[in-house]
Scaffold this motif. Structure first.
Motif, short mmCIF file in Angstrom:
data_model
loop_
_atom_site.label_atom_id
_atom_site.label_comp_id
_atom_site.label_asym_id
_atom_site.label_seq_id
_atom_site.Cartn_x
_atom_site.Cartn_y
_atom_site.Cartn_z
N VAL A 3 0.70 -55.46 -11.14
CA VAL A 3 1.13 -56.61 -11.94
C VAL A 3 0.02 -57.64 -12.00
CG1 VAL A 3 3.62 -56.38 -11.72
CG2 VAL A 3 2.34 -57.51 -9.91
N TYR B 200 13.55 -50.56 -18.54
CA TYR B 200 13.60 -50.32 -17.10
C TYR B 200 12.84 -49.06 -16.74
CZ TYR B 200 15.53 -49.13 -12.53
OH TYR B 200 15.66 -48.77 -11.21
N GLU C 44 11.86 -43.04 -6.77
CA GLU C 44 10.53 -43.36 -7.30
C GLU C 44 10.46 -44.82 -7.74
OE1 GLU C 44 11.23 -39.01 -8.05
OE2 GLU C 44 12.39 -40.83 -8.12
N ALA C 45 11.49 -45.24 -8.48
CA ALA C 45 11.49 -46.61 -9.00
C ALA C 45 11.46 -47.62 -7.87
CB ALA C 45 12.72 -46.82 -9.88
N LEU D 265 9.83 -50.20 -14.70
CA LEU D 265 10.19 -50.11 -13.29
C LEU D 265 10.52 -48.70 -12.84
CD1 LEU D 265 12.42 -53.26 -13.18
CD2 LEU D 265 10.14 -53.01 -12.27
N GLY D 266 10.68 -47.80 -13.79
CA GLY D 266 11.00 -46.43 -13.42
C GLY D 266 9.77 -45.72 -12.90
N GLU D 267 9.71 -44.44 -13.16
CA GLU D 267 8.63 -43.65 -12.60
C GLU D 267 7.30 -43.91 -13.29
OE1 GLU D 267 10.59 -40.12 -13.41
OE2 GLU D 267 11.94 -40.27 -11.71
N ASN D 268 7.35 -44.45 -14.51
CA ASN D 268 6.09 -44.63 -15.23
C ASN D 268 5.32 -45.85 -14.77
OD1 ASN D 268 6.44 -42.35 -16.71
ND2 ASN D 268 7.49 -43.40 -18.37
N GLN D 269 6.05 -46.89 -14.33
CA GLN D 269 5.42 -48.09 -13.80
C GLN D 269 4.40 -48.67 -14.74
OE1 GLN D 269 6.14 -49.38 -10.37
NE2 GLN D 269 7.88 -48.25 -11.10
N GLN E 216 -2.46 -40.54 -10.60
CA GLN E 216 -2.54 -41.97 -10.91
C GLN E 216 -2.44 -42.81 -9.64
OE1 GLN E 216 0.12 -40.23 -11.29
NE2 GLN E 216 2.00 -41.41 -11.10
N LEU E 217 -1.80 -42.28 -8.60
CA LEU E 217 -1.73 -42.99 -7.32
C LEU E 217 -3.13 -43.10 -6.71
CD1 LEU E 217 1.44 -41.38 -5.72
CD2 LEU E 217 1.20 -43.73 -6.46
N TYR F 167 3.85 -51.60 -16.55
CA TYR F 167 4.35 -52.97 -16.72
C TYR F 167 3.86 -53.58 -18.02
CZ TYR F 167 5.85 -52.44 -11.95
OH TYR F 167 6.47 -51.97 -10.83
N ARG G 1 -0.79 -50.64 -15.38
CA ARG G 1 -0.05 -49.52 -14.81
C ARG G 1 -0.22 -49.56 -13.31
NH1 ARG G 1 1.01 -44.43 -17.68
NH2 ARG G 1 -0.90 -43.57 -16.81
N PHE G 2 0.90 -49.50 -12.60
CA PHE G 2 0.88 -49.55 -11.15
C PHE G 2 0.29 -50.84 -10.61
CE2 PHE G 2 1.41 -45.17 -12.10
CZ PHE G 2 2.34 -44.76 -11.16
N PHE H 225 7.95 -47.47 -6.07
CA PHE H 225 6.84 -48.05 -6.82
C PHE H 225 6.98 -49.56 -6.93
CE2 PHE H 225 6.24 -43.76 -8.98
CZ PHE H 225 5.22 -43.43 -8.11
N ALA H 226 8.21 -50.02 -7.11
CA ALA H 226 8.41 -51.46 -7.20
C ALA H 226 8.05 -52.11 -5.87
CB ALA H 226 9.86 -51.77 -7.58
N SER I 46 19.56 -42.19 -6.95
CA SER I 46 18.76 -41.17 -7.62
C SER I 46 17.42 -41.72 -8.09
CB SER I 46 19.55 -40.62 -8.81
OG SER I 46 19.86 -41.68 -9.69
N ASN I 47 17.11 -42.98 -7.80
CA ASN I 47 15.86 -43.52 -8.33
C ASN I 47 14.91 -43.96 -7.21
OD1 ASN I 47 17.58 -45.52 -7.63
ND2 ASN I 47 17.04 -46.91 -9.30
N LEU J 66 -6.56 -41.17 -17.95
CA LEU J 66 -6.87 -40.80 -16.57
C LEU J 66 -8.28 -40.25 -16.40
CD1 LEU J 66 -3.52 -39.08 -15.57
CD2 LEU J 66 -4.46 -41.16 -14.57
N THR K 112 7.64 -36.90 -18.09
CA THR K 112 8.67 -37.53 -18.94
C THR K 112 8.52 -37.09 -20.39
OG1 THR K 112 8.54 -39.43 -17.47
CG2 THR K 112 9.69 -39.75 -19.53
N GLN L 275 3.62 -38.46 -13.89
CA GLN L 275 5.00 -38.78 -14.27
C GLN L 275 5.16 -39.02 -15.77
OE1 GLN L 275 7.12 -38.59 -11.56
NE2 GLN L 275 8.58 -38.34 -13.22
N ALA L 276 4.17 -39.67 -16.38
CA ALA L 276 4.27 -39.95 -17.81
C ALA L 276 4.28 -38.65 -18.61
CB ALA L 276 3.11 -40.84 -18.26
N LEU M 264 4.27 -52.80 -4.94
CA LEU M 264 3.56 -53.93 -5.55
C LEU M 264 3.80 -55.22 -4.79
CD1 LEU M 264 4.46 -53.16 -9.24
CD2 LEU M 264 2.23 -52.90 -8.19
#
Lengths: 322, 421
Positions: free
Chosen positions: A68, A278, B85-86, A282-286, B108-109, A288, A65-66, B89-90, B82-83, B419, B385, B381-382, B93
């Protein structure tokens, strides 16, 4: 059959090439030539396909998570959590339904269009272009037009305006999944976008059917219309139909753009597997790890389906065994 | 058969297309758009990520502040779509990760070591911040982000429409549902809660007297009152009096501005645009009570600045954040009040922000202070969701809310376990 001539025309290249004087160095080392031509493609394949696939498989066994580059091995936990995830399992149903709707519909519509255009005596090029044009439109742009102007829930949306003339109340096509109007939006947009392309494939195949067949049939007493279509046109289009259906299935497997843009982001229905993956990875949950596990499960499923399909359709089998 | 030459042709062309695409992919990978600008090699430069604010002038403002910083060159990535966050976060990394970015406090950050400890730059002015904003950014005594703006979210309504329909401002969810029915005409829908209803989830939970998590981080959202509230929301959803599938979502003032609805849930940021369109024909009220034991509530969202702890220039990034979001009070006030309306988290700035001290903005500030609930850093976030899925499955899809919340509770428990152990 008379069409064997076309086969001969299609592959004249090797005979000619071997006669001329070989160009410098290209004959010298077959191994060098092999790597010269396949090398760049292979390098791209390894870097952009094989390494990511391997990495993804590795990730699927870790708590990633967060990151790779995870360090905590968790075995099959990601796999169990993905299989228990109702969004993921539901997405498999969604895209089966999607394929079941879009494949036959596009097949029928593009064949119908091809037959109509094929029959035209004038303005054929014009209609061919008109029906083909939507293919050039981006999926995202089309999806947004469908969502924000054709199928919006407000009173001035195109569909609601038309329905309003008949006294029908405004319909929220996308927010409300009961009844599942969202299928109408999703299926029509793809139908509009891709029917023209497959129409061209059918047109080409139709033009390949030798007219002698129809003449012979007419002499034998076959009525024009349904009978000739059923017993001559359709069988002659079999190979093209197989290819079209296969291409349509592959395209349906990969569906993402229109689902992502049309289905409201927080819906739990109308999600394709790629969308769920996705969002997971790659979304908010990250996550991987879980995302990769889902990707591996999906890959296995696609392998099974492809093998099964190859069995049925004989695609990829040697020419002689056909 | 003709078919054979056909399938040969299509197979070959498919292969050719695949090779072409691979080549195009390689070329794209060689592109210079790597988020690092021209790369003239003139020392350090920082990259900051912002989501695209809807209000005019915001992008220019952020770039103007950055240009005024003399120590380091700061490049702004203004992320549309609209994304956010995605994309954020991508990017975090990769080597092209931003040095500085805006986001919401989520634990989590911190746990993954993604954000740097900013205690040393905040501590000297800690007492000047809204203490709730300090709490929501603190883990184990360390403060991980600088709050830039607080964004209360509540209902806006057209006074004239409520008067005409003889409807009082709703104080319970039942009254809101009744009001929606009375306000709906063939042109106007009674209420707009956003296209997917997610914006009202937290307010509904708080208004039902529940909470997202307890103080010791246990799920607290699965109560009878919340279940009852979800059932009520379902009746509103199916009543035909709720605006659905509008072209712009709840955060955009278009729906109420264009007369699509009489009451819209939105945020304080949209207030200037609404006032411009509707003048004085505008009022605000908090999320109404849900059930007998309910209380009015307002969600105090907002945006904070974080420093990427894994970046190359952590110290320079911290210097920049200190300069802009701690020292430059003029810019902070400009950012909070010149475009959309936001509440400055710094008490000294909030007191001097004249635009927020009278009329409707003052009412918004009052709702913020009286009924506001801030972010809980442990609510990640999890979990968000999971609860959003529960609402989608029961309110929009007619599932059983009780069962949906049970499922969500299990997911949240699993997250909490990861967590906090």
């Amino acid at each position: 059959m008379s069409t064997t001539t076309t086969r001969g025309v299609a592959r004249p290249a090797p005979a000619k090439a071997s006669q001329g004087r070989p160009r410098r160095a290209l004959r010298g080392s077959p191994a060098f030539n092999f790597w010269l031509f396949t090398g760049p493609f292979l390098i791209g394949l390894v870097i952009f396909v094989f390494v990511p696939i391997g990495w993804s498989v590795w990730l699927s066994f870790f708590d990633a998570r967060f990151t790779v580059t995870p360090s905590r091995f968790i075995g099959f936990d990601n796999y169990t959590s993905m299989l228990k995830n109702s969004n993921f399992t539901g997405s498999l149903v969604t895209f089966t339904v999607f394929a079941a709707l879009i494949v036959p519909l596009t097949w029928a519509l593009s064949l119908g269009l091809a037959l109509l255009v094929h029959r035209l005596r004038f303005m054929r090029a014009f209609f061919r272009s008109v029906f083909f044009l939507p293919t050039a439109v981006s999926y995202v742009a089309a999806a947004l037009i469908w969502k924000m102007s054709v199928f919006t829930g407000v009173r001035f949306g195109l569909m609601n305006t038309v329905l309003g003339w008949f006294g029908v109340d405004n319909i929220a096509y996308l927010s409300d999944p009961n009844p599942p109007w969202y299928w109408l939006v999703i299926v029509t947009v793809r139908l509009w976008l891709q029917a023209g392309f497959y129409m061209i494939l059918f047109l080409a195949a139709l033009q390949n059917i030798p007219p002698e067949l129809y003449e012979a049939a007419a002499i034998d007493g076959a009525k024009p219309g349904w009978q000739t279509f059923r017993y001559i046109t359709l069988p002659q289009l079999r190979a093209t139909s197989t290819a079209v259906i296969l291409l349509l299935l592959i395209a349906a497997y990969q569906a993402f753009d229109e689902f992502f843009n049309i289905i409201t982001t927080r819906a739990t229905w109308g999600q394709t597997p790629l969308m769920v993956l996705y969002k997971t990875a790659l979304g908010e949950n990250q996550d991987y790890g879980a995302g990769s596990a889902g990707a591996v499960i999906l890959t296995l499923l696609i392998c099974v389906v492809t093998l099964f399909q190859g069995r049925i359709m004989g695609f990829g089998r040697g020419e002689e065994s056909k | 058969m003709s078919a054979m030459s056909n399938s040969n042709f299509s197979r070959r062309s498919l292969f050719r297309a695949a090779a072409g695409m691979a080549a195009a992919g390689t070329l794209a990978a060689c592109g210079s758009n790597n988020g690092r600008g021209g790369g003239s090699g003139s020392g350090k430069q920082l990259v900051q990520y912002f989501h695209a604010y809807g209000e005019a002038g915001t992008e220019q403002a952020i770039k103007r502040y950055a240009a005024a910083y003399k120590d380091t060159h700061v490049r702004t990535s203004w992320i549309t779509g609209s994304n956010f966050e995605a994309k954020l976060f991508a990017a975090l990394l990769t080597k092209q990760a931003p040095d500085v970015f805006e986001f919401h406090p989520q634990i989590q950050l911190v746990k993954s070591g993604q954000v740097a400890d900013l205690s040393d730059i905040i501590d000297p002015v800690k007492s000047d911040f809204n203490q709730a904003d300090i709490t929501s950014h603190t883990v184990d005594g360390k403060i991980y982000g600088v709050r830039m703006i607080d964004d209360p979210q509540f209902f806006f309504y057209r006074k004239s429409m409520l008067e005409k329909a003889k409807v009082d401002v709703p104080t319970t969810l039942d009254e809101l549902i009744e009001a929606a029915a009375k306000l709906t005409t063939d042109k106007v829908k009674g209420v707009y809660l956003g296209n997917d209803l997610t914006a009202v989830i937290n307010p509904l939970i708080w208004s039902a007297g529940a909470d997202t998590l307890t103080a010791d981080n246990k799920p607290a959202f699965h109560t009878d009152a919340v279940v009852a509230g979800m059932k009520q929301l379902r009746t509103l959803f199916t009543s035909g009096n709720l605006l659905l599938d509008a072209p712009a979502d709840y955060w955009d003032p278009s729906a109420i501005d264009q007369g699509l609805c009489a009451i819209q849930f939105s945020g304080m940021w949209a207030m200037p645009a609404m006032q411009k369109a509707l003048g004085d024909d505008l009022g605000v009220f908090p999320f109404p009570k849900v059930g007998d034991a309910g209380k009015l509530s307002v969600y105090n969202g907002g945006w904070s600045m974080f420093v990427n702890a894994k970046g190359k220039n952590v110290d320079a990034a911290k210097e920049y954040v200190k300069w802009l979001w701690i020292d430059q009070k003029k810019y902070q006030e400009d950012w909070a009040t010149s475009y959309g309306f936001h509440i400055p988290p710094r008490t000294s700035i909030a007191q001097g922000a004249t635009k927020l001290q009278s009329g409707l903005p003052a009412e918004g500030v009052k709702l913020f202070n009286t009924y506001g609930h801030f972010d809980n850093i442990g609510w990640t976030q999890a979990m968000i969701t999971a609860v959003q899925d529960a609402f989608a499955n029961s309110v929009r899809k007619n599932g059983d809310p009780d069962a949906a919340l049970s499922t969500a509770e299990k997911k949240v428990d699993a997250e909490l376990e990861k967590l906090f152990g």
